[in-house]
Design a protein around this motif. Structure first.
Motif, mmCIF file in Angstrom:
data_model
loop_
_atom_site.group_PDB
_atom_site.id
_atom_site.type_symbol
_atom_site.label_atom_id
_atom_site.label_comp_id
_atom_site.label_asym_id
_atom_site.label_seq_id
_atom_site.Cartn_x
_atom_site.Cartn_y
_atom_site.Cartn_z
ATOM 1 N N PHE A 126 76.592 -18.818 64.992
ATOM 2 C CA PHE A 126 75.891 -18.854 63.701
ATOM 3 C C PHE A 126 75.688 -20.291 63.222
ATOM 4 C CE2 PHE A 126 76.162 -18.966 59.027
ATOM 5 C CZ PHE A 126 75.025 -18.239 58.712
ATOM 6 N N ALA A 127 76.764 -21.065 63.163
ATOM 7 C CA ALA A 127 76.663 -22.436 62.658
ATOM 8 C C ALA A 127 75.861 -23.317 63.602
ATOM 9 C CB ALA A 127 78.064 -23.024 62.449
ATOM 10 N N ALA A 128 76.093 -23.181 64.917
ATOM 11 C CA ALA A 128 75.400 -24.037 65.873
ATOM 12 C C ALA A 128 73.900 -23.778 65.886
ATOM 13 C CB ALA A 128 75.987 -23.832 67.262
ATOM 14 N N THR A 129 73.500 -22.511 65.849
ATOM 15 C CA THR A 129 72.070 -22.195 65.898
ATOM 16 C C THR A 129 71.351 -22.686 64.657
ATOM 17 O OG1 THR A 129 72.580 -20.215 67.208
ATOM 18 C CG2 THR A 129 70.391 -20.353 66.234
ATOM 19 N N ASN A 130 71.942 -22.480 63.489
ATOM 20 C CA ASN A 130 71.312 -22.980 62.266
ATOM 21 C C ASN A 130 71.207 -24.501 62.268
ATOM 22 O OD1 ASN A 130 70.570 -20.687 60.738
ATOM 23 N ND2 ASN A 130 72.704 -20.313 60.199
ATOM 24 N N SER A 131 72.207 -25.153 62.854
ATOM 25 C CA SER A 131 72.145 -26.608 62.956
ATOM 26 C C SER A 131 71.001 -27.043 63.869
ATOM 27 C CB SER A 131 73.475 -27.138 63.492
ATOM 28 O OG SER A 131 73.436 -28.536 63.652
ATOM 29 N N TYR A 132 70.872 -26.388 65.011
ATOM 30 C CA TYR A 132 69.781 -26.725 65.933
ATOM 31 C C TYR A 132 68.419 -26.423 65.315
ATOM 32 C CZ TYR A 132 72.713 -27.718 70.023
ATOM 33 O OH TYR A 132 73.586 -28.280 70.912
ATOM 34 N N LEU A 133 68.304 -25.300 64.607
ATOM 35 C CA LEU A 133 67.027 -24.965 63.969
ATOM 36 C C LEU A 133 66.656 -26.010 62.914
ATOM 37 C CD1 LEU A 133 67.334 -21.077 63.556
ATOM 38 C CD2 LEU A 133 65.850 -22.323 65.149
ATOM 39 N N GLY A 134 67.662 -26.488 62.185
ATOM 40 C CA GLY A 134 67.398 -27.545 61.216
ATOM 41 C C GLY A 134 66.899 -28.813 61.879
ATOM 42 N N LEU A 135 67.458 -29.137 63.045
ATOM 43 C CA LEU A 135 66.997 -30.309 63.785
ATOM 44 C C LEU A 135 65.565 -30.129 64.269
ATOM 45 C CD1 LEU A 135 67.545 -33.016 65.262
ATOM 46 C CD2 LEU A 135 68.435 -31.662 67.174
ATOM 47 N N LEU A 136 65.254 -28.962 64.824
ATOM 48 C CA LEU A 136 63.915 -28.732 65.365
ATOM 49 C C LEU A 136 62.854 -28.699 64.269
ATOM 50 C CD1 LEU A 136 64.614 -26.022 68.098
ATOM 51 C CD2 LEU A 136 64.442 -28.504 68.359
ATOM 52 N N ARG A 137 63.239 -28.266 63.069
ATOM 53 C CA ARG A 137 62.276 -28.201 61.965
ATOM 54 C C ARG A 137 61.749 -29.577 61.578
ATOM 55 N NH1 ARG A 137 65.105 -25.194 57.176
ATOM 56 N NH2 ARG A 137 63.218 -25.890 56.112
ATOM 57 N N GLN A 138 62.437 -30.645 61.994
ATOM 58 C CA GLN A 138 61.969 -31.989 61.667
ATOM 59 C C GLN A 138 60.676 -32.326 62.403
ATOM 60 O OE1 GLN A 138 65.196 -34.686 62.494
ATOM 61 N NE2 GLN A 138 66.456 -33.936 60.819
ATOM 62 N N GLY A 139 60.417 -31.648 63.526
ATOM 63 C CA GLY A 139 59.189 -31.896 64.271
ATOM 64 C C GLY A 139 57.991 -31.250 63.594
ATOM 65 N N SER A 140 56.814 -31.789 63.868
ATOM 66 C CA SER A 140 55.599 -31.241 63.258
ATOM 67 C C SER A 140 55.093 -30.010 64.005
ATOM 68 C CB SER A 140 54.504 -32.315 63.231
ATOM 69 O OG SER A 140 54.197 -32.743 64.551
ATOM 70 N N HIS A 141 55.445 -29.866 65.288
ATOM 71 C CA HIS A 141 55.015 -28.733 66.100
ATOM 72 C C HIS A 141 56.227 -28.189 66.849
ATOM 73 C CE1 HIS A 141 51.230 -30.724 65.234
ATOM 74 N NE2 HIS A 141 50.564 -29.667 65.681
ATOM 75 N N SER A 142 57.009 -27.370 66.169
ATOM 76 C CA SER A 142 58.277 -26.920 66.744
ATOM 77 C C SER A 142 58.394 -25.397 66.820
ATOM 78 C CB SER A 142 59.440 -27.473 65.915
ATOM 79 O OG SER A 142 59.393 -26.969 64.579
ATOM 80 N N HIS A 143 57.304 -24.677 66.578
ATOM 81 C CA HIS A 143 57.393 -23.215 66.522
ATOM 82 C C HIS A 143 57.897 -22.625 67.841
ATOM 83 C CE1 HIS A 143 56.351 -19.139 65.134
ATOM 84 N NE2 HIS A 143 55.977 -18.923 66.391
#
Length: 356
Positions: free
Chosen positions: A310-327
């Motif tokens: 749970f914690a690791a995935t949300n952390s990774y998703l937060g990192l990927l959201r920084q990109g402009s094309h990360s869908h």
């Protein structure tokens, strides 16, 4: 007290923070007395090895010493940072990896006229940066704005302290052996090297490399230059100009800062091929995370203990959201999280624990 409150932020449940807080008033008064009468000396450090993304020594100062690091940074940090260029990043409030990536993307769009004209980039990295820092050069730079007196004496005490004299080495022998000898602080020469992991080391590194920033902007006349710790990038329309800049910096660094470029990490390429910087890859009209980062994240989510997903995935998703094309990248991690029994928000920005 303010330095203590900053130091314990996000670390309040660690053993060293709890031990200090158990007798907080007494410990703070003792530390204040030592600082006031000049008898303060740094204590024992803990050294351990991390293996991701590559083997590296990390040094953790004692909690009371970390309070002193925050005290120094709070007092003299602003006067140094006021002279830093806007594209100097790392260990400065509001100037993390996302800031560095966005500044570089802005410079790329400017020099290429929004990707309509060709240009080139020169990416450089300093060899064994923290281990090779010459403390005597750094002391001279600090003396420019930290004037002689009580504060400079405290800065000098922290800077010139050799943590190898009193250290608790933790971890297995196998992990310690993974660190190359030339990257180990234990093998550094006298008055050379800063411990990776301390706030003071990160701040001192920015002070040291500010001279490089000023040289790039005022002597090389670089219009587009971004630095994050010891990684820096120059942009220009001409490869001849970038090669001349490389030759200049290669000669200037040893003569001025006693530092060396890492030739294996020096890259000169067209911008259109993409720039890999601070975990982001900048390509025409898009900015994404590194392929390796996404791949490792997916593998870890599939294999890690269920309580950590749970914690690791949300952390990774937060990192990927920084990109402009990360869908597509977020969809891959969301699929891995669903396979571990979690629910995913419709916009792929976070996951939820599935309740029964």
């Amino acid at each position: 007290m303010e330095a203590y409150l900053e130091c314990r932020r996000h670390k309040r449940n660690t053993a060293s923070a709890l031990a200090f807080e158990a007798n907080l008033e007494h410990n703070l008064c003792d530390l204040f007395s030592e600082l006031q009468d000049g008898t303060y000396r740094p204590g024992r450090s803990i050294c351990f090895v991390i293996t991701r993304p590559k083997p590296r020594e990390v040094w953790a100062a004692d909690f009371r010493d970390r309070i002193v690091h925050h005290l120094i940074y709070r007092h003299i940090g602003p006067r140094f940072e006021a002279g830093f260029i806007a594209n100097s990043c790392a260990c400065i409030k509001g100037r993390g990896t996302l800031y560095a990536a966005e500044r570089l993307e802005h410079s790329v769009r400017s020099i290429t006229h929004n990707w309509s004209r060709p240009a080139f980039y020169l990416k450089c990295d300093l060899a064994n940066f923290f281990v090779a820092i010459d403390k005597r050069v750094l002391r001279t730079q600090l003396s420019r704005r930290a004037h002689p007196g009580w504060w400079f004496d405290l800065v000098d005490t922290v800077l010139m302290h050799d943590p190898r004299g009193d250290v608790d080495v933790r971890g297995s022998i196998q992990h310690l052996a993974l660190v190359p000898p030339h990257k180990s602080l234990f093998n550094a020469a006298a008055d050379t090297g800063l411990p990776i992991g301390n706030l003071s080391s990160q701040f001192f590194a920015n002070v040291l490399l500010n001279d490089l920033d000023q040289h790039a902007k005022h002597q090389l006349r670089a219009r587009h230059y971004v630095r994050y710790v010891d990684d820096f990038i120059l942009l220009h329309e001409s490869t001849d100009w970038l090669n001349a800049a490389l030759a200049d910096v290669t000669a200037w660094l040893p003569a001025t800062l006693h530092a060396q470029l890492n030739p294996r990490k020096t890259i000169l390429q067209p911008i259109a091929r993409g720039i890999d910087f601070v975990g982001h890859v900048i390509k025409p009209w898009r900015r994404t995370a590194r392929r390796r980062t996404v791949g490792v994240a997916g593998q870890r989510i599939e294999r890690m203990p269920a309580d950590d997903v749970f914690a690791a995935t949300n952390s990774y998703l937060g990192l990927l959201r920084q990109g402009s094309h990360s869908h597509a990248d977020r969809a891959r991690l969301a699929h891995a999280a669903m396979g571990r029994g979690h629910c995913v928000k419709s916009d792929l920005t976070k996951i939820y624990r599935r309740t029964t």
